[in-house]
Each structure stands twice: as C-alpha cells, then as structure tokens.
Scaffold this active site. Structure first.
Site, PDB file in Angstrom:
ATOM      1  N   THR A 197       0.831  -1.215   0.000  1.00  0.00           N
ATOM      2  CA  THR A 197       0.000   0.000   0.000  1.00  0.00           C
ATOM      3  C   THR A 197       0.866   1.264   0.000  1.00  0.00           C
ATOM      4  OG1 THR A 197      -1.930  -1.007   0.992  1.00  0.00           O
ATOM      5  CG2 THR A 197      -1.638   1.333   1.395  1.00  0.00           C
ATOM      6  N   THR A 255       4.934  11.212   7.573  1.00  0.00           N
ATOM      7  CA  THR A 255       5.081  11.173   9.035  1.00  0.00           C
ATOM      8  C   THR A 255       6.480  11.597   9.457  1.00  0.00           C
ATOM      9  OG1 THR A 255       5.233   9.615  10.871  1.00  0.00           O
ATOM     10  CG2 THR A 255       5.559   8.691   8.706  1.00  0.00           C
ATOM     11  N   ASP A 256       6.587  12.064  10.696  1.00  0.00           N
ATOM     12  CA  ASP A 256       7.919  12.392  11.234  1.00  0.00           C
ATOM     13  C   ASP A 256       8.740  11.131  11.508  1.00  0.00           C
ATOM     14  OD1 ASP A 256       6.507  11.430  13.452  1.00  0.00           O
ATOM     15  OD2 ASP A 256       7.056  13.086  14.780  1.00  0.00           O
ATOM     16  N   GLU A 257       8.079   9.948  11.479  1.00  0.00           N
ATOM     17  CA  GLU A 257       8.801   8.715  11.831  1.00  0.00           C
ATOM     18  C   GLU A 257       9.883   8.368  10.806  1.00  0.00           C
ATOM     19  OE1 GLU A 257       6.359   5.595  13.495  1.00  0.00           O
ATOM     20  OE2 GLU A 257       4.831   7.037  14.092  1.00  0.00           O
ATOM     21  N   TYR A 309       6.992   0.207   9.014  1.00  0.00           N
ATOM     22  CA  TYR A 309       6.078   1.315   8.677  1.00  0.00           C
ATOM     23  C   TYR A 309       6.864   2.541   8.230  1.00  0.00           C
ATOM     24  CZ  TYR A 309       3.232   5.498   9.536  1.00  0.00           C
ATOM     25  OH  TYR A 309       2.615   6.725   9.421  1.00  0.00           O
ATOM     26  N   ALA A 336       9.928   2.820   7.308  1.00  0.00           N
ATOM     27  CA  ALA A 336      10.736   2.562   6.101  1.00  0.00           C
ATOM     28  C   ALA A 336       9.863   2.665   4.850  1.00  0.00           C
ATOM     29  CB  ALA A 336      11.380   1.185   6.188  1.00  0.00           C
ATOM     30  N   SER A 337       8.618   2.175   4.939  1.00  0.00           N
ATOM     31  CA  SER A 337       7.738   2.238   3.759  1.00  0.00           C
ATOM     32  C   SER A 337       7.313   3.685   3.483  1.00  0.00           C
ATOM     33  CB  SER A 337       6.518   1.323   3.938  1.00  0.00           C
ATOM     34  OG  SER A 337       5.665   1.805   4.958  1.00  0.00           O
ATOM     35  N   LYS A 338       7.081   4.456   4.537  1.00  0.00           N
ATOM     36  CA  LYS A 338       6.709   5.865   4.321  1.00  0.00           C
ATOM     37  C   LYS A 338       7.916   6.641   3.780  1.00  0.00           C
ATOM     38  CE  LYS A 338       3.323   7.763   5.138  1.00  0.00           C
ATOM     39  NZ  LYS A 338       2.070   7.966   4.366  1.00  0.00           N
ATOM     40  N   ARG A 391       8.055  -2.876  22.406  1.00  0.00           N
ATOM     41  CA  ARG A 391       7.963  -3.015  20.943  1.00  0.00           C
ATOM     42  C   ARG A 391       9.392  -3.132  20.396  1.00  0.00           C
ATOM     43  NH1 ARG A 391       5.356   2.207  18.173  1.00  0.00           N
ATOM     44  NH2 ARG A 391       3.392   1.113  18.433  1.00  0.00           N
ATOM     45  N   PRO A 392       9.678  -4.094  19.504  1.00  0.00           N
ATOM     46  CA  PRO A 392      11.030  -4.152  18.933  1.00  0.00           C
ATOM     47  C   PRO A 392      11.330  -2.911  18.091  1.00  0.00           C
ATOM     48  CG  PRO A 392       9.635  -5.937  18.076  1.00  0.00           C
ATOM     49  CD  PRO A 392       8.785  -5.128  18.998  1.00  0.00           C
ATOM     50  N   TYR A 416      -1.824  -8.615  22.297  1.00  0.00           N
ATOM     51  CA  TYR A 416      -1.678  -8.296  23.725  1.00  0.00           C
ATOM     52  C   TYR A 416      -1.826  -9.486  24.658  1.00  0.00           C
ATOM     53  CZ  TYR A 416      -1.758  -3.418  22.253  1.00  0.00           C
ATOM     54  OH  TYR A 416      -1.458  -2.213  21.659  1.00  0.00           O
TER      55      TYR A 416
HETATM   56  P1  NAD Z   1      -5.596   5.293   9.114  1.00  0.00           P
HETATM   57  O1  NAD Z   1      -4.971   3.951   9.227  1.00  0.00           O
HETATM   58  O2  NAD Z   1      -6.579   5.725  10.158  1.00  0.00           O
HETATM   59  O3  NAD Z   1      -6.354   5.425   7.714  1.00  0.00           O
HETATM   60  C1  NAD Z   1      -5.796   4.953   6.515  1.00  0.00           C
HETATM   61  C2  NAD Z   1      -6.905   4.931   5.478  1.00  0.00           C
HETATM   62  O4  NAD Z   1      -6.340   4.444   4.245  1.00  0.00           O
HETATM   63  C3  NAD Z   1      -8.058   3.987   5.828  1.00  0.00           C
HETATM   64  O5  NAD Z   1      -9.296   4.613   5.553  1.00  0.00           O
HETATM   65  C4  NAD Z   1      -7.855   2.797   4.903  1.00  0.00           C
HETATM   66  O6  NAD Z   1      -9.056   2.132   4.547  1.00  0.00           O
HETATM   67  C5  NAD Z   1      -7.212   3.452   3.694  1.00  0.00           C
HETATM   68  N1  NAD Z   1      -6.380   2.506   2.929  1.00  0.00           N
HETATM   69  C6  NAD Z   1      -5.458   1.640   3.430  1.00  0.00           C
HETATM   70  N2  NAD Z   1      -4.937   0.915   2.421  1.00  0.00           N
HETATM   71  C7  NAD Z   1      -5.519   1.342   1.273  1.00  0.00           C
HETATM   72  C8  NAD Z   1      -5.383   0.976  -0.091  1.00  0.00           C
HETATM   73  N3  NAD Z   1      -4.552   0.012  -0.474  1.00  0.00           N
HETATM   74  N4  NAD Z   1      -6.124   1.624  -1.017  1.00  0.00           N
HETATM   75  C9  NAD Z   1      -6.994   2.605  -0.642  1.00  0.00           C
HETATM   76  N5  NAD Z   1      -7.175   2.976   0.642  1.00  0.00           N
HETATM   77  C10 NAD Z   1      -6.448   2.363   1.588  1.00  0.00           C
HETATM   78  O7  NAD Z   1      -4.382   6.308   9.005  1.00  0.00           O
HETATM   79  P2  NAD Z   1      -4.244   7.797   9.537  1.00  0.00           P
HETATM   80  O8  NAD Z   1      -3.744   7.766  10.924  1.00  0.00           O
HETATM   81  O9  NAD Z   1      -5.468   8.551   9.207  1.00  0.00           O
HETATM   82  O10 NAD Z   1      -3.049   8.307   8.617  1.00  0.00           O
HETATM   83  C11 NAD Z   1      -3.305   8.879   7.343  1.00  0.00           C
HETATM   84  C12 NAD Z   1      -1.978   9.282   6.718  1.00  0.00           C
HETATM   85  O11 NAD Z   1      -1.303  10.201   7.565  1.00  0.00           O
HETATM   86  C13 NAD Z   1      -1.026   8.101   6.513  1.00  0.00           C
HETATM   87  O12 NAD Z   1      -0.375   8.280   5.279  1.00  0.00           O
HETATM   88  C14 NAD Z   1      -0.048   8.212   7.670  1.00  0.00           C
HETATM   89  O13 NAD Z   1       1.203   7.675   7.334  1.00  0.00           O
HETATM   90  C15 NAD Z   1       0.002   9.718   7.857  1.00  0.00           C
HETATM   91  N6  NAD Z   1       0.325  10.174   9.218  1.00  0.00           N
HETATM   92  C16 NAD Z   1      -0.363   9.685  10.305  1.00  0.00           C
HETATM   93  C17 NAD Z   1      -0.068  10.179  11.580  1.00  0.00           C
HETATM   94  C18 NAD Z   1      -0.829   9.701  12.801  1.00  0.00           C
HETATM   95  O14 NAD Z   1      -0.496  10.089  13.928  1.00  0.00           O
HETATM   96  N7  NAD Z   1      -1.883   8.902  12.668  1.00  0.00           N
HETATM   97  C19 NAD Z   1       0.921  11.136  11.752  1.00  0.00           C
HETATM   98  C20 NAD Z   1       1.600  11.613  10.619  1.00  0.00           C
HETATM   99  C21 NAD Z   1       1.284  11.120   9.365  1.00  0.00           C
HETATM  100  P1  TYD Z   2       1.315   4.643  18.678  1.00  0.00           P
HETATM  101  O1  TYD Z   2       0.028   5.306  19.037  1.00  0.00           O
HETATM  102  O2  TYD Z   2       1.293   3.241  18.158  1.00  0.00           O
HETATM  103  O3  TYD Z   2       2.068   5.628  17.687  1.00  0.00           O
HETATM  104  P2  TYD Z   2       3.614   5.559  17.122  1.00  0.00           P
HETATM  105  O4  TYD Z   2       4.222   4.265  17.489  1.00  0.00           O
HETATM  106  O5  TYD Z   2       3.386   5.677  15.665  1.00  0.00           O
HETATM  107  O6  TYD Z   2       4.294   6.733  17.744  1.00  0.00           O
HETATM  108  O7  TYD Z   2       2.236   4.646  19.983  1.00  0.00           O
HETATM  109  C1  TYD Z   2       2.573   5.840  20.673  1.00  0.00           C
HETATM  110  C2  TYD Z   2       3.524   5.469  21.797  1.00  0.00           C
HETATM  111  O8  TYD Z   2       2.827   4.652  22.747  1.00  0.00           O
HETATM  112  C3  TYD Z   2       4.704   4.641  21.348  1.00  0.00           C
HETATM  113  O9  TYD Z   2       5.854   5.008  22.099  1.00  0.00           O
HETATM  114  C4  TYD Z   2       4.308   3.212  21.669  1.00  0.00           C
HETATM  115  C5  TYD Z   2       3.455   3.374  22.908  1.00  0.00           C
HETATM  116  N1  TYD Z   2       2.374   2.363  23.087  1.00  0.00           N
HETATM  117  C6  TYD Z   2       2.267   1.641  24.288  1.00  0.00           C
HETATM  118  O10 TYD Z   2       3.046   1.854  25.243  1.00  0.00           O
HETATM  119  N2  TYD Z   2       1.269   0.713  24.390  1.00  0.00           N
HETATM  120  C7  TYD Z   2       0.401   0.451  23.382  1.00  0.00           C
HETATM  121  O11 TYD Z   2      -0.472  -0.448  23.529  1.00  0.00           O
HETATM  122  C8  TYD Z   2       0.517   1.201  22.168  1.00  0.00           C
HETATM  123  C9  TYD Z   2      -0.431   0.954  21.010  1.00  0.00           C
HETATM  124  C10 TYD Z   2       1.512   2.154  22.059  1.00  0.00           C
END
Ligand code: NAD
Ligand code: TYD
Length: 347
Positions: free
Chosen positions: A100, A130-132, A155, A157-159, A286-287, A346
């Site tokens: 994806t 993402t900042d990741e 994740y 790496a793919s972004k 988490r690894p 979990y």
């Molecule tokens: P999310 O997982 O809530 O939503 C992803 C959406 O993409 C879903 O509606 C899903 O159905 C759709 N989707 C997944 N695979 C698909 C495919 N193959 N074809 C069409 N649609 C597909 O994600 P999110 O948290 O809303 O993140 C949205 C974007 O923002 C992502 O690109 C993510 O990397 C980026 N982002 C997220 C965060 C965060 O904190 N959540 C922070 C920075 C950037």
């Molecule tokens: P997450 O919401 O998965 O966002 P990201 O890993 O993309 O930053 O996690 C936020 C932080 O919380 C991260 O340091 C991992 C930690 N975390 C837990 O401690 N327990 C959990 O069950 C989850 C989902 C995340």
C-alpha cells in the site's frame, strides 16, 4: 477543482475530507478508500450527503483501476493519505506496508503523471507523511525539514520510501509535489489500536493499560483538526517541491500522558481518583521502539502562519468527550476482527 483524497475514510483523512467539503463547496471532492479495518464510512456520516462529496471504493495497489480512474476523472490535485499506518502491524506483516505505502503511492504518481501529461500548471500531488521517517531523536534536538531520513520500523521505512518516490517524480518528470511530515495525531475517529484511543477504550472497559517497556518514550502530540488545517493550508499555499514539518510543540513521555489521561477519564466517569491508574501494566517492549520524536515546526509557522489552535489539555478533553459521546462508533469498530487483533497483539 476536482480533488482526489485517498484514505479519506480513515482517521486523519476523514477530518481532511470534512474540512474540504465544508469549506470549499465549489470543489468536487472524491474520497478514494479501500475501507480496510481502519477505513470507516461512519467517520463521514455528517457530511456524506453534501453535493460536492463523492465516495469511490478502491485499492491504490490496483494499477489498472487507478489508471482508469485518472482517465475517467480529470483531477486537479491529489491529497494522498491512504496508507497502512500502525507500527505494530508493520512488525507483523511488513509486505502489506510495502504494497500500500510504496506500490500504491507509485501507482498514483504514475497515473497523475500520465493523465496530466506534462501540463502541470495548477496541478499538485500532495503526499501526507510522518515524522517517523527521520528515525529516533536522543534526549535533545528536534526534527527539521533537513534532518536525514533514518527509519527504524517497516512502517517508517515504507513511508520514507514513498517520500523518496514522490521527490524522484518531481526531479525526473517535473511532477509538481509537496510533502508534509507530521507528528503523532490524536482526536475523534482515531482507531483504537493507537495509544490514546486504545487506552480510552480500555479504561471504559476496565481493562489493563499495556505500557510498552518503561513508558519513557516520548512523542509530540497534535490535535487532528490542527493537522487537517495544516494540510488545507499547505495544499493551497505551500511552495512547490517543498517539505513542511507539522508538529504540536507538545512533547510527552508516554507514562506522563497516560497518567493525565487516567485523571481525565476518572473525572469524566465519576470514578475515584487514581482508579484508572491502577490499570497500568508494563508489558514487553515493541522491537525497534523509537525513543523520541519531536518536530521543529518553525517553517510552516513562519511561511504559512500555522500553529496549533488547542492546548493538549483542551484537545485531550475534547477527545475523551467525543469517545464517551460516541459509544456506538466505538462499539462498532471494536467488534469482530478487532477482538482477534487484540488477543493476538496483547495476550
Ligand atoms: P488510518 O490507518 O486511520 O487510515 C488509513 C486509510 O487508508 C483507511 O481509511 C484505509 O481504509 C485506507 N487505505 C489503506 N490501504 C488502502 C489501499 N490500499 N487503497 C486505498 N485505501 C487504503 O491512518 P491515519 O492515521 O489517518 O493516517 C493517514 C496518513 O497520515 C497516513 O499516510 C499516515 O502515514 C500519515 N500520518 C499519520 C499520523 C498519525 O499520527 N496517525 C501522523 C503523521 C502522518
Ligand atoms: P502509537 O500510538 O502506536 O504511535 P507511534 O508508534 O506511531 O508513535 O504509539 C505511541 C507510543 O505509545 C509509542 O511510544 C508506543 C506506545 N504504546 C504503548 O506503550 N502501548 C500500546 O499499547 C501502544 C499501542 C503504544
């Protein structure tokens, strides 16, 4: 303006779609989403009757489908959010993220390039990232737009790869693009696999709160509507071929955030003080867990005048209220497959 938003039924995408269809009645918004476990049309039920909103169910990985779509509709812009977005899932199944996040993005780039066929004036491909991608900070410092990429999870790496492809299409084919890299979002419609909504749901259900490692990991949290506002601004006013970092100026160690959330939940649920804190359970880490993310958002602030509009305390309060007032939504998304996911991750 015909605008394609991918992933508009997800967490951030639904806030972006809501903002666009409401604020720009003269635009036609097409929300393309595969509706994976993370996509949910309930997220948009307050705006899905608006005449400028269209939903297309489809998968960005399917090349022919994407090419046909761009042949059928003359898009002026793409705001690309569709992605697999959860680090823990990427550790279990990296290839789903390659498909994806990388192949899906390249399919969209190819289709845009072909359909715009060199006539790029007033076209724009906006890639939401993402900042990741920058990897982990130590105790000091902030990510700027110049920080080298150093992703650590499948994740990120793919972004990172998809960001590189977008830039490469700009350099090689002159495709007009803009990229933003945002910190951790929170707010309404967040799927309860990520920290804040998962813990809200577990507190409601009196279930253990699984804190990874020592809980001393740090994230920079931004209210999702502020991210949607930044995306709107960057799409309309950001400079071509630029990257903008978006962040909350709001760093929290996980354990401090969790304790604050517990306090808010106890108050809202009329529970005794510290009742929810008793649910905190330290679990296996988490690894490859990144120690700290924090964004320097000076560029978007100085160039576009953007800054977060709510404090974390206000945003968290709004978020908790939303989950408590939308128990049906929470019930729907935590039934079925979610239970299986939860016990796999979990147990
Ligand atoms: P999310 O997982 O809530 O939503 C992803 C959406 O993409 C879903 O509606 C899903 O159905 C759709 N989707 C997944 N695979 C698909 C495919 N193959 N074809 C069409 N649609 C597909 O994600 P999110 O948290 O809303 O993140 C949205 C974007 O923002 C992502 O690109 C993510 O990397 C980026 N982002 C997220 C965060 C965060 O904190 N959540 C922070 C920075 C950037
Ligand atoms: P997450 O919401 O998965 O966002 P990201 O890993 O993309 O930053 O996690 C936020 C932080 O919380 C991260 O340091 C991992 C930690 N975390 C837990 O401690 N327990 C959990 O069950 C989850 C989902 C995340």
């Amino acid at each position: 303006m015909n605008l394609l938003v991918t992933g508009g039924a997800g967490f951030i995408g639904s806030h972006v779609v809501r903002r666009l269809v409401t604020n720009y009645p003269e635009y036609t918004i097409y929300n393309l989403d595969k509706l994976t476990y993370a996509g949910n049309l309930e997220n948009l039920k307050d705006v899905d009757q608006l005449p400028n909103y269209n939903f297309i169910k489809g998968d960005i990985v399917q090349e022919d489908f994407i090419n046909d779509l761009f042949e059928r509709i003359n898009f002026d812009g793409v705001i690309h959010l569709a992605a697999e977005s959860h680090v823990d899932r990427s550790i279990e199944d990296p290839l789903a993220f390659v498909r994806t996040n990388i192949i899906g993005t390249v399919n969209l780039l190819n289709a845009a390039k072909k359909s715009w066929s060199g006539k790029f004036s007033r076209k724009r491909f906006y890639h939401v990232s993402t900042d990741e991608v920058y990897g982990s900070l130590g105790k000091e410092g902030l990510f700027t737009e110049e920080t080298s990429y150093d992703p650590n999870s499948p994740y990120s790496a793919s972004k990172a790869s998809s960001d590189h492809f977008v830039r490469a299409y700009g350099e090689t084919y002159n495709l007009p693009f803009v990229i933003s890299n945002c910190s951790n979002n929170y707010g309404p419609y967040h799927f309860p696999e990520k920290l804040i909504p998962l813990f809200i749901n577990n507190i409601i259900e009196n279930k253990a709160l699984p804190v990874y490692g020592d809980g001393k990991y740090t994230r920079d949290w931004l209210f999702v509507e502020d991210h949607a506002r930044a995306i709107d601004l960057i799409f309309h006013k950001g400079k071509d071929r630029e990257t903008y970092n978006i962040g909350g100026f709001n760093e929290w160690q996980n354990i401090d955030l969790i304790k604050l959330l517990c306090k808010v939940m106890d108050r809202k649920l009329n529970r005794n003080e510290e009742e929810s804190e008793k649910l905190i359970t330290y679990v296996k880490d988490r690894p490859g867990h990144d120690l700290r993310y924090a964004i320097n958002a000076t560029k978007i602030n100085e160039e576009l005048g953007w800054k977060p509009s709510v404090t974390f305390e206000e945003g968290l309060e709004k978020t908790v209220d939303w989950y408590l007032n939308n128990s049906e939504w929470l019930k729907h998304v935590t039934s079925g497959d979610y239970k299986e996911y939860y016990s796999k991750m979990y147990s």
